[in-house]
Design an enzyme around this catalytic site. Structure first.
Site, PDB file in Angstrom:
ATOM      1  N   ASP A 213      30.617  39.196  71.390  1.00  8.98           N
ATOM      2  CA  ASP A 213      31.338  37.996  71.010  1.00  8.98           C
ATOM      3  C   ASP A 213      32.753  38.131  71.576  1.00  8.98           C
ATOM      4  OD1 ASP A 213      32.032  35.626  69.424  1.00  8.98           O
ATOM      5  OD2 ASP A 213      33.116  37.053  68.161  1.00  8.98           O
TER       6      ASP A 213
ATOM      7  N   ASP B 257      31.993  39.874  65.188  1.00  5.09           N
ATOM      8  CA  ASP B 257      32.783  40.016  63.964  1.00  5.09           C
ATOM      9  C   ASP B 257      32.325  39.092  62.851  1.00  5.09           C
ATOM     10  OD1 ASP B 257      33.782  37.655  65.312  1.00  5.09           O
ATOM     11  OD2 ASP B 257      35.523  37.726  63.965  1.00  5.09           O
TER      12      ASP B 257
END
Length: 264
Positions: free
Chosen positions: A45, A203
């Protein structure tokens, strides 16, 4: 904690009747128990995982809001809107009750501004660059998959981490937003590997769901834009939780070294 995909890595079998651990293991804990998995591809990400982008997102979002005649939002508010793409960000940032056409206009202004903005406040998290070097030294393949719009992904990566990743994708017509696994599966294929040989690092609980949906190994990070408690609260605990990017290098060891040896 969700069980680790048996196709992704080998873990010691639990004794009959033994309770599953309450929290995902850290990389050092996994290593100390001989349960360290190995992967040859790592996909990340972007916002909150590789790069701390929030300060620039606050600036550009509030600029777009001002230009549209709306009040600005606080950093905490904008943080709560981040993670599902620019449309979700701006639809939440405009005042409650704003019509779809006006919200689309504010989003369009945000996207007009982004290419002209230098993102000087954005930077890699500590040890991210060293982590990339460590994985590269082991001949691992690296990718980025973000819910940020595709042009924005390339712009910010070219500025902050140029030339460090093999494949970079954001949301576009061919790649729907996560947790849809389409983008992750495409990135895995473009890296020339399989989900079972891939760790997806993020995250957010949505990143864990993306990994699960694609059959990849889910790694969560503690330094991003979601509290560690969010993962369990949303029933999306990762296979592994890391508190420092350098912990990821331990997941690469023998697999990537073996791939490198085979290429000689």
């Amino acid at each position: 904690m969700n069980h680790i995909d048996e196709n992704a890595c080998a873990t010691p079998a639990q004794h009959e009747g033994e309770a599953a651990p309450a929290q995902p293991a850290s990389a050092p804990e996994a290593a100390s128990h001989g349960a360290q998995p190995r992967f040859d591809a790592f996909i990340f990400d972007l916002d909150g995982t590789l790069l701390h982008t929030l300060p620039d997102l606050v600036v550009i979002t509030n600029r777009a809001l001002r230009d549209a005649g709306y009040p600005e939002r606080t950093e905490a508010e904008i943080l709560s809107y981040v993670g599902n793409g620019v449309r979700a960000l701006m639809y939440q940032a405009v005042p409650e009750g704003t019509g779809a056409e006006a919200a689309e206009g504010a989003m369009a202004r945000w996207k007009e501004l982004f290419p002209t903005y230098d993102n000087n406040l954005t930077h890699p998290y500590p040890h991210v660059e060293e982590m990339i070097d460590g994985l590269r030294a082991r001949s691992c393949k690296l990718g980025v998959l973000s819910n940020k719009f595709d042009e924005g992904v390339h712009q910010v990566m070219d500025k902050c981490l140029p030339g460090r990743f093999d494949v970079e994708h954001g949301e576009c017509d061919e790649i729907p937003r996560k947790p849809d696994p389409t983008g992750l599966l495409r990135t895995i294929a473009e890296l020339g590997t399989t989900p079972a040989r891939t760790a997806y690092v993020g995250d957010s609980p949505g990143d864990v769901r993306t990994a699960r949906n694609a059959g990849a190994y889910a790694v969560g990070v503690t330094w991003g834009y979601h509290a560690v408690e969010d993962f369990a609260a949303e029933d999306a605990e990762p296979d592994l939780m890391v508190s420092d990017p350098l912990e990821l290098v331990a997941l690469a060891g023998t697999t990537c070294e073996g791939a490198r040896d085979g290429e000689r």
